[in-house]
Design a protein around this motif. Structure first.
Motif, PDB file in Angstrom:
ATOM      1  N   ARG A   1       0.852  -1.190   0.000  1.00 45.74           N
ATOM      2  CA  ARG A   1       0.000   0.000   0.000  1.00 45.74           C
ATOM      3  C   ARG A   1       0.886   1.238   0.000  1.00 45.74           C
ATOM      4  O   ARG A   1       1.892   1.307   0.710  1.00 45.74           O
ATOM      5  CB  ARG A   1      -0.914   0.016   1.222  1.00 45.74           C
ATOM      6  CG  ARG A   1      -1.991  -1.056   1.205  1.00 45.74           C
ATOM      7  CD  ARG A   1      -2.898  -0.884   2.417  1.00 45.74           C
ATOM      8  NE  ARG A   1      -3.615   0.386   2.383  1.00 45.74           N
ATOM      9  CZ  ARG A   1      -4.783   0.584   1.787  1.00 45.74           C
ATOM     10  NH1 ARG A   1      -5.360  -0.420   1.126  1.00 45.74           N
ATOM     11  NH2 ARG A   1      -5.369   1.759   1.817  1.00 45.74           N
ATOM     12  N   VAL A   2       0.499   2.208  -0.816  1.00 50.77           N
ATOM     13  CA  VAL A   2       1.169   3.502  -0.820  1.00 50.77           C
ATOM     14  C   VAL A   2       0.082   4.541  -0.577  1.00 50.77           C
ATOM     15  O   VAL A   2      -0.646   4.926  -1.492  1.00 50.77           O
ATOM     16  CB  VAL A   2       1.902   3.766  -2.154  1.00 50.77           C
ATOM     17  CG1 VAL A   2       2.659   5.094  -2.076  1.00 50.77           C
ATOM     18  CG2 VAL A   2       2.857   2.634  -2.483  1.00 50.77           C
ATOM     19  N   ASP A   3      -0.062   4.942   0.673  1.00 48.60           N
ATOM     20  CA  ASP A   3      -1.118   5.875   1.069  1.00 48.60           C
ATOM     21  C   ASP A   3      -0.509   7.212   1.477  1.00 48.60           C
ATOM     22  O   ASP A   3       0.639   7.290   1.932  1.00 48.60           O
ATOM     23  CB  ASP A   3      -1.941   5.311   2.227  1.00 48.60           C
ATOM     24  CG  ASP A   3      -2.678   4.035   1.869  1.00 48.60           C
ATOM     25  OD1 ASP A   3      -2.969   3.838   0.675  1.00 48.60           O
ATOM     26  OD2 ASP A   3      -2.943   3.226   2.779  1.00 48.60           O
ATOM     27  N   CYS A   4      -1.314   8.273   1.335  1.00 52.08           N
ATOM     28  CA  CYS A   4      -0.874   9.609   1.702  1.00 52.08           C
ATOM     29  C   CYS A   4      -0.671   9.686   3.216  1.00 52.08           C
ATOM     30  O   CYS A   4      -1.553   9.292   3.997  1.00 52.08           O
ATOM     31  CB  CYS A   4      -1.896  10.638   1.247  1.00 52.08           C
ATOM     32  SG  CYS A   4      -1.482  12.335   1.697  1.00 52.08           S
ATOM     33  N   ALA A   5       0.474  10.210   3.622  1.00 51.63           N
ATOM     34  CA  ALA A   5       0.775  10.325   5.048  1.00 51.63           C
ATOM     35  C   ALA A   5      -0.066  11.400   5.725  1.00 51.63           C
ATOM     36  O   ALA A   5      -0.177  11.419   6.956  1.00 51.63           O
ATOM     37  CB  ALA A   5       2.263  10.638   5.237  1.00 51.63           C
ATOM     38  N   VAL A   6      -0.705  12.273   4.957  1.00 50.56           N
ATOM     39  CA  VAL A   6      -1.492  13.359   5.527  1.00 50.56           C
ATOM     40  C   VAL A   6      -2.957  12.965   5.669  1.00 50.56           C
ATOM     41  O   VAL A   6      -3.559  13.128   6.730  1.00 50.56           O
ATOM     42  CB  VAL A   6      -1.363  14.636   4.669  1.00 50.56           C
ATOM     43  CG1 VAL A   6      -2.273  15.740   5.198  1.00 50.56           C
ATOM     44  CG2 VAL A   6       0.087  15.109   4.634  1.00 50.56           C
ATOM     45  N   CYS A   7      -3.528  12.423   4.575  1.00 51.42           N
ATOM     46  CA  CYS A   7      -4.974  12.166   4.591  1.00 51.42           C
ATOM     47  C   CYS A   7      -5.334  10.698   4.408  1.00 51.42           C
ATOM     48  O   CYS A   7      -6.512  10.334   4.463  1.00 51.42           O
ATOM     49  CB  CYS A   7      -5.669  13.005   3.518  1.00 51.42           C
ATOM     50  SG  CYS A   7      -5.195  12.582   1.815  1.00 51.42           S
ATOM     51  N   GLY A   8      -4.348   9.826   4.166  1.00 52.52           N
ATOM     52  CA  GLY A   8      -4.611   8.403   4.044  1.00 52.52           C
ATOM     53  C   GLY A   8      -5.151   7.960   2.703  1.00 52.52           C
ATOM     54  O   GLY A   8      -5.457   6.774   2.516  1.00 52.52           O
ATOM     55  N   THR A   9      -5.268   8.854   1.732  1.00 47.02           N
ATOM     56  CA  THR A   9      -5.783   8.497   0.408  1.00 47.02           C
ATOM     57  C   THR A   9      -4.771   7.614  -0.330  1.00 47.02           C
ATOM     58  O   THR A   9      -3.574   7.917  -0.316  1.00 47.02           O
ATOM     59  CB  THR A   9      -6.037   9.766  -0.422  1.00 47.02           C
ATOM     60  OG1 THR A   9      -6.968  10.603   0.275  1.00 47.02           O
ATOM     61  CG2 THR A   9      -6.585   9.423  -1.801  1.00 47.02           C
ATOM     62  N   PRO A  10      -5.216   6.527  -0.958  1.00 46.11           N
ATOM     63  CA  PRO A  10      -4.283   5.731  -1.776  1.00 46.11           C
ATOM     64  C   PRO A  10      -3.640   6.603  -2.855  1.00 46.11           C
ATOM     65  O   PRO A  10      -4.318   7.397  -3.515  1.00 46.11           O
ATOM     66  CB  PRO A  10      -5.181   4.647  -2.384  1.00 46.11           C
ATOM     67  CG  PRO A  10      -6.323   4.519  -1.418  1.00 46.11           C
ATOM     68  CD  PRO A  10      -6.565   5.918  -0.914  1.00 46.11           C
ATOM     69  N   MET A  11      -2.334   6.426  -3.036  1.00 42.58           N
ATOM     70  CA  MET A  11      -1.565   7.273  -3.943  1.00 42.58           C
ATOM     71  C   MET A  11      -1.127   6.474  -5.171  1.00 42.58           C
ATOM     72  O   MET A  11      -0.254   5.603  -5.069  1.00 42.58           O
ATOM     73  CB  MET A  11      -0.340   7.844  -3.225  1.00 42.58           C
ATOM     74  CG  MET A  11      -0.669   8.645  -1.983  1.00 42.58           C
ATOM     75  SD  MET A  11       0.819   9.076  -1.014  1.00 42.58           S
ATOM     76  CE  MET A  11       1.464  10.439  -1.985  1.00 42.58           C
TER      77      MET A  11
END
Length: 371
Positions: A288-298
């Motif tokens: 998984r590569v998720d945004c560290a700020v909002c958790g949205t998948p990147m």
């Protein structure tokens, strides 16, 4: 020059209609060696960088004065390309023998700011899958050419979005670091020939049921090919007068071998430098590569790849780069120009690096993944 990816050998959505829910576009950049202008999309500069704006630098503390001179890297690549197919001249061999890594910038302190290396300049007008902050039409990519950053000991990649119309005078000459930690961190200057294609999700991220169905289908293709190969050939084996004639005949036979189509190599994810599309996890389990700020998948914004196409993905080779004797289904592996296969000279991780950005807010910190 236009680059045209041939139609896929099989319409995979016709075979598996469910894959229409697992499609995404990507823009293949098709870098080819050559110098662009600051007003064009390119690799390794020159950039549309304002003359009154500081050039980005690496301020991390790490060894900065020892490595490969950038001029040496470029000279070595030029000599190797010029001598392809022949022996080196005495002068070329003398120059190559003298090119070695070392402390070529002894006065550069570990804590001193180091100019980042210009890697890519991408205009949204050229690249349909390039999406950034609202109103910004230009992405500029830099990295520190020392793989020493963070716990994973990787490159430090910097992204700068801007509005190109707001740039006045362009900075010239443009700074660059005196040395790089590895030669493979230095991109060769390339013009780009963007082309949008369709990709399908990485096999390991599809449902188990769909993975099994694709595996059975691929096995059926191989069984059909084996049946064709087992057909009895009653003709007498040909004899050759010389070993050279035999070798030439074998080379022709290799180029005429039928290409084995499979989902991963031909119908899923395009190789090479590209914007958008899917990430391949061919060397590791998917992560998984998720945004560290909002958790949205990147999803990947930019893929930096060693190969424009390889042995398992030859069907992606553009029509304009093929030998005239090739056909869409038969591609000679021995006749592809090395400057087409590896035009940029960059090798990161185990072959590729992805820069992931947040689709909810492109200004959130990006993340990297490697394969």
């Amino acid at each position: 020059m236009t680059r045209t990816t041939p139609p896929r050998p099989v319409d995979v959505e016709a075979v598996f209609p469910v894959l229409s829910a697992h499609r995404r576009t990507a823009t293949r950049l098709h870098p080819r060696q050559g110098v662009a202008t600051a007003g064009e999309s390119s690799l390794a500069g020159p950039l549309l960088w304002p003359a009154d704006e500081p050039w980005p630098v690496c301020c991390a503390v790490h060894p900065k004065g020892k490595g490969h001179r950038l001029d040496d890297v470029r000279l070595e690549r030029h000599i190797l390309a010029a001598a392809r197919g022949r022996d080196f001249s005495d002068e070329e061999r003398r120059i190559l023998d003298a090119i070695t890594p070392g402390r070529h910038a002894p006065d550069l302190r570990d804590e001193a700011p180091l100019p980042l290396l210009a890697v890519a300049q991408l205009y949204t007008r050229d690249i349909p899958d390039l999406v950034g902050p609202e109103g910004h039409d230009l992405l500029q990519v830099f990295w520190c050419p020392f793989e020493v950053h963070g716990p994973a000991r990787t490159l430090d990649v910097v992204l700068r979005w801007r509005r190109s119309r707001e740039v006045g005078d362009v900075l010239t000459p443009q700074p660059e670091p005196p040395v790089a930690g590895r030669k493979e961190c230095v991109p060769t200057r390339c013009a780009l020939h963007p082309e949008q294609v369709v990709e399908h999700e990485y096999l390991g991220l599809l449902s188990e049921e769909l993975q099994d169905a694709i595996a059975d289908w691929e096995e059926g293709l191989l069984d059909a090919e084996d049946d064709d190969e087992d057909a009895y050939d009653s003709s007498e084996p040909r004899s050759y007068d010389t070993y050279e004639e035999y070798e030439a005949a074998m080379a022709r036979a290799r180029t005429e071998e039928e290409y084995e189509v499979d989902y991963m190599g031909d119908l899923s994810i395009a190789p090479g430098w590209k914007v958008g599309g899917f990430a391949s996890w061919h060397l590791t389990d998917p992560a998984r590569v998720d945004c560290a700020v909002c958790g949205t998948p990147m999803p990947p914004l930019l893929t930096v790849d060693q190969w424009e196409c390889g042995g398992g993905s030859r069907s992606w080779l553009p029509l304009e780069d093929r030998d005239p004797t090739d056909t869409p289904d038969v591609i000679g592996p021995d006749v592809i120009d090395p400057d087409v296969i590896d035009p940029v000279g960059v090798y990161l991780g185990r072959g590729s690096m992805r820069v992931h950005t947040c689709p909810a807010d492109p200004e959130h910190p990006h993340r990297l993944s490697f394969q």
